[in-house]
Design a protein around this motif. Structure first.
Motif, PDB file in Angstrom:
ATOM      1  N   LEU A  81       0.838  -1.209   0.000  1.00 43.90           N
ATOM      2  CA  LEU A  81       0.000   0.000   0.000  1.00 43.90           C
ATOM      3  C   LEU A  81       0.870   1.255   0.000  1.00 43.90           C
ATOM      4  N   THR A  82       1.996   1.190   0.688  1.00 48.37           N
ATOM      5  CA  THR A  82       2.918   2.327   0.718  1.00 48.37           C
ATOM      6  C   THR A  82       3.518   2.561  -0.660  1.00 48.37           C
ATOM      7  N   LEU A  83       3.985   1.502  -1.286  1.00 44.29           N
ATOM      8  CA  LEU A  83       4.587   1.630  -2.614  1.00 44.29           C
ATOM      9  C   LEU A  83       3.570   2.132  -3.637  1.00 44.29           C
ATOM     10  N   ALA A  84       2.286   1.774  -3.429  1.00 49.42           N
ATOM     11  CA  ALA A  84       1.233   2.216  -4.337  1.00 49.42           C
ATOM     12  C   ALA A  84       0.724   3.617  -3.999  1.00 49.42           C
ATOM     13  N   ARG A  85       1.301   4.239  -2.977  1.00 44.28           N
ATOM     14  CA  ARG A  85       0.943   5.605  -2.566  1.00 44.28           C
ATOM     15  C   ARG A  85      -0.529   5.712  -2.183  1.00 44.28           C
ATOM     16  N   LEU A  86      -1.001   4.729  -1.449  1.00 46.70           N
ATOM     17  CA  LEU A  86      -2.415   4.698  -1.069  1.00 46.70           C
ATOM     18  C   LEU A  86      -2.653   5.136   0.376  1.00 46.70           C
ATOM     19  N   LEU A  87      -1.567   5.371   1.127  1.00 41.17           N
ATOM     20  CA  LEU A  87      -1.748   5.712   2.538  1.00 41.17           C
ATOM     21  C   LEU A  87      -2.049   7.186   2.772  1.00 41.17           C
ATOM     22  N   SER A  88      -2.263   7.928   1.698  1.00 39.86           N
ATOM     23  CA  SER A  88      -2.754   9.307   1.846  1.00 39.86           C
ATOM     24  C   SER A  88      -4.277   9.342   1.828  1.00 39.86           C
ATOM     25  N   ARG A  89      -4.921   8.204   1.588  1.00 41.38           N
ATOM     26  CA  ARG A  89      -6.377   8.136   1.557  1.00 41.38           C
ATOM     27  C   ARG A  89      -6.889   7.775   2.952  1.00 41.38           C
TER      28      ARG A  89
END
Length: 358
Positions: A203-211
């Motif tokens: 999830l971090t690599l996919a840049r999803l933790l800003s959601r």
């Protein structure tokens, strides 16, 4: 001589039922079917149909979910010829008949039999993971997901599938429903499909933790993962005859500083066990920087290492155990702890520490 006609047509006997019904233009040529004949078969009212560019279903009715799956893989993988090795004979991680592509996202989770994932039949599109240099576009039932580095392929029923953690990240990228995201992540951990740290890393690599809804789901995931790991710790002590310890305690020097919390402590032997549940996280402005992610991971490890060194200077042995090791080799971890307990008789007595409930 027509360049579409092969020297010797290949038989269809080695193909699965779905593979017999779904073939690419290159595969049809390998079986002796010219481009002209293929076009004639796909005319209105004809016995065949084109489901994706260069991919054909060899019957007139609606394609099944399995046929759509194979069609998406054929379109994305662009294999030159029909597979020569039966699906059941291929080994894990082997380059498949579809080239270097694999199913990911919700379709992959459905193949892994996630009850919280919709069935294949209800999916409008099949997500296929492809190398980032692949010059194709998403179209029809095939949605292409580009990867900078392709993960190892898993085989599920002869179909190349992305690892669960990667498939989860690709599924979450398409979901805005917080409950759906939470259900998927929770099932991944409860069903022992993968460890929380692996999911958070993807999830971090996919840049999803800003959601925000993803962050909330990750918090639940980590809590769930820790609870499961703690249950396995209890099982390790109970089922492998280890002496009764103190659970979830803080250690302090008398009148001195806090030394840190541990999950298990045997005061007579001065042996502690700590669950290593580190997982990389990112801030909204981090934008998934691999360097920042690595530095944070190292920072967390440094904190673990400092605590361990401090305790061991006081004569306390610290055994670090990961949730993955508890899941995959519980007996081996019990042996490691038992060895540390037995070795305590040969060590100098530890410093006196105060033990408080955590």
């Amino acid at each position: 001589m027509n360049h579409d006609t092969p020297v010797s047509p290949r038989p269809l006997s080695h193909l699965t039922d779905a593979q017999r019904r779904v073939l690419s233009a290159a595969q049809l040529r390998a079986h002796g079917v010219t481009a002209a004949k293929t076009a004639a078969q796909c005319r209105p009212g004809g016995p065949w149909q084109q489901i994706l560019p260069g991919v054909f279903v060899l019957h007139p009715g609606p394609p099944t979910s399995e046929e759509r799956l194979h069609a998406a893989l054929l379109y994305a993988g662009r294999p030159a010829v029909a597979p020569l090795v039966p699906a059941q004979a291929r080994t894990e991680g082997e380059v498949t008949s579809y080239g270097d592509v694999m199913v990911t996202g919700l379709a992959a989770l459905a193949l892994y039999r996630f009850s919280s994932a919709p069935p294949l039949l209800s999916l409008d599109r099949i997500d296929v993971l492809v190398p980032r240099t692949r010059r194709l576009r998403s179209t029809g039932c095939a949605r292409l997901v580009r990867a900078h580095a392709m993960p190892a392929t898993h085989q599920v029923g002869g179909v190349p599938v992305a690892p669960v953690a990667r498939a989860l990240a690709d599924a979450v990228a398409q979901l805005s429903d917080a409950d759906a995201v939470r259900r998927l992540l929770t099932e991944a951990v409860r069903g022992s499909h993968c460890e929380p740290a692996a999911v958070v890393r993807e999830l971090t690599l996919a840049r999803l933790l800003s959601r925000p809804h993803v962050v909330d789901a990750v918090d639940s995931l980590l809590a769930e993962g820790r609870a499961i790991a703690e249950d396995r710790l209890y099982a390790m002590v109970r089922e492998h005859g280890l002496p009764d310890p103190l659970w979830n305690v803080d250690l302090r020097l008398p009148g001195g500083p806090h030394l840190g919390g541990v999950d298990i402590y045997w005061p007579e032997q001065a042996v502690a066990v700590e669950l290593d549940t580190r997982a990389p996280r990112q801030d909204e402005d981090a934008m998934g920087s691999p360097l920042l992610e690595r530095s944070r991971e190292l920072g967390e490890w440094s904190e673990y290492a400092r605590k361990r060194e401090h305790l061991e200077r006081l004569g306390i042995t610290v055994v670090h155990i990961t949730p993955k090791k508890l899941r995959e080799s519980l007996e081996q971890q019990a042996t490691v702890v038992r060895t540390a307990l037995m070795a305590s008789a040969d060590r100098e007595p530890s410093a006196y520490v105060v033990v408080l409930p955590r």
